[in-house]
Design an enzyme around this catalytic site. Structure first.
Site, short mmCIF file in Angstrom:
data_model
loop_
_atom_site.label_atom_id
_atom_site.label_comp_id
_atom_site.label_asym_id
_atom_site.label_seq_id
_atom_site.Cartn_x
_atom_site.Cartn_y
_atom_site.Cartn_z
N GLU A 274 0.84 -1.21 0.00
CA GLU A 274 0.00 0.00 0.00
C GLU A 274 0.87 1.26 0.00
O GLU A 274 1.31 1.69 1.04
CB GLU A 274 -0.91 0.01 1.24
CG GLU A 274 -1.91 -1.12 1.26
CD GLU A 274 -2.86 -1.05 2.46
OE1 GLU A 274 -3.14 0.05 2.97
OE2 GLU A 274 -3.31 -2.10 2.90
N PHE A 275 1.11 1.82 -1.13
CA PHE A 275 0.70 1.47 -2.49
C PHE A 275 1.89 1.75 -3.39
O PHE A 275 2.70 2.61 -3.05
CB PHE A 275 -0.50 2.33 -2.95
CG PHE A 275 -1.78 2.00 -2.26
CD1 PHE A 275 -2.50 0.86 -2.64
CD2 PHE A 275 -2.28 2.79 -1.24
CE1 PHE A 275 -3.71 0.55 -2.01
CE2 PHE A 275 -3.48 2.47 -0.61
CZ PHE A 275 -4.19 1.36 -0.99
#
Length: 352
Positions: free
Chosen positions: A120-121
């Protein structure tokens, strides 16, 4: 045509001391994800402590021995992990190889059925291209290992942004849909956190199925994945077992999008069992909002946007009508006596 049995999954937070794997009601799920493991930021290998090793063994053994048994995967990363660690690992064929082999080794040594990447991310187009390469090489390694050991291939999944592209971010980037469609078993689209403590000016439905004012919605995000070429049977919808909270500016103006001044109870986040407790103790007004397919409650200046049994059921029916593979919850221990987890079991019917 190959059948694709429905996925009813949940992530199990390994730091949850009050909720051991033995407490999981496996009649409600098909797959449980161990959250989370992290590779070393120096070697990119999984260097597990003795306590983590015994936790992993207990997790897979317990869940495989339950009646019915569920499949187990371990998830790598998580919301609080450093995205730069994954960017560095994925940028080079040597480090990708070390990471992949170490992940496969952990899966086999501790009895997992598969692996999940929760990066993420990826921050830019280069990260996304490297991610595509990582998935491709990971799949090749999984197939090679399965052939040489004569075992079923390990599953490979990824937790991804709700939408295929980051069109609202400063740096536009898009997931490598072609590599994903070819290399993964499915994706877990994180259809939540659309609104939260980063914007205290107005309340929001943080997991809205529809948003009349923008594309930041579950229906838009899931459809974007399908349009990008990821087959419907590879898309799994994320459902939150927690709510986001705000402090209203005026207790009499209390709908979705109402002016707010700060985060509310729980410093902006309450898990579903806490939402129920708050509503009961404060005699909160609970409103189901059909426009966004979400629920909110308010008491005085406190406001909570969340999903209850009704909105969750509607979303699961939407996923089914769209032909998706199933759904997952974040996170397993946040439910209240399995109230919401049960909705899925009842309302998701796999096509024959």
């Amino acid at each position: 045509m190959a059948s694709h049995p429905a996925i009813k999954a949940a992530y199990w937070p390994s730091w949850s001391e009050t909720f051991p794997p033995s407490a999981v009601d496996t009649t409600l799920f098909t797959h449980i994800f161990y959250a989370f493991l992290l590779p070393s930021n120096v070697t990119f290998k999984f260097e597990l402590s003795d306590s983590t090793a015994s936790l992993l063994k207990n997790f897979t053994t317990t869940l495989h021995q339950k009646n019915p048994p569920v499949k187990t995967l371990f998830s790598v990363g998580g919301g609080s992990s450093d995205p730069k660690l994954f960017a560095r690992m994925a940028s080079n064929v040597g480090s990708r190889n070390i990471f992949i082999n170490s992940a496969i080794e952990v899966a086999r040594n501790y009895g997992f059925d598969g692996m999940d990447l929760d990066w993420e991310f990826p921050q830019n187009p280069k990260d996304m291209a490297d991610l595509g390469q990582l998935f491709k090489e990971w799949r090749v390694a999984i197939q090679k290992e399965a052939r040489s050991t004569h075992r079923s291939p390990l599953l490979l999944t990824a937790a991804v942004y709700f939408s295929v592209d980051f069109q609202w971010a400063e740096t536009y980037r898009k997931y490598p849909a072609a590599s994903i469609a070819k290399s993964l078993d499915w994706i877990n689209a994180m259809c939540f956190d659309y609104h939260g403590s980063w914007d205290t000016s107005a309340t929001g439905a943080h997991a809205a199925l529809y948003d009349p004012n923008s594309n930041i919605s579950t229906s838009y995000g899931l459809t974007s994945w399908i349009r990008a070429g990821v087959p419907r049977h590879m898309v799994v919808m994320g459902l939150p077992l927690y709510g986001k909270t705000w402090q209203l500016k005026d207790p009499n103006v209390n709908g979705i999008g109402a002016p707010a001044v700060a985060t509310g109870p729980g410093d902006g986040v309450l898990v579903f069992s806490e939402v129920e407790k708050f509503n009961k103790e404060n005699g909160a007004t609970v409103v189901y909002d059909a426009r966004t397919v979400s629920t909110y409650s308010y008491a005085g200046t406190s406001w909570i946007g969340y999903d209850d049994s009704r909105s969750t059921t509607m979303k699961i029916k939407f996923a089914q009508a769209l032909g998706l593979r199933g759904y997952f919850f974040w996170a397993l221990s946040f439910d209240s006596e399995w109230k919401i987890s049960k909705q899925g079991k009842l309302s998701y019917r796999q096509e024959p």
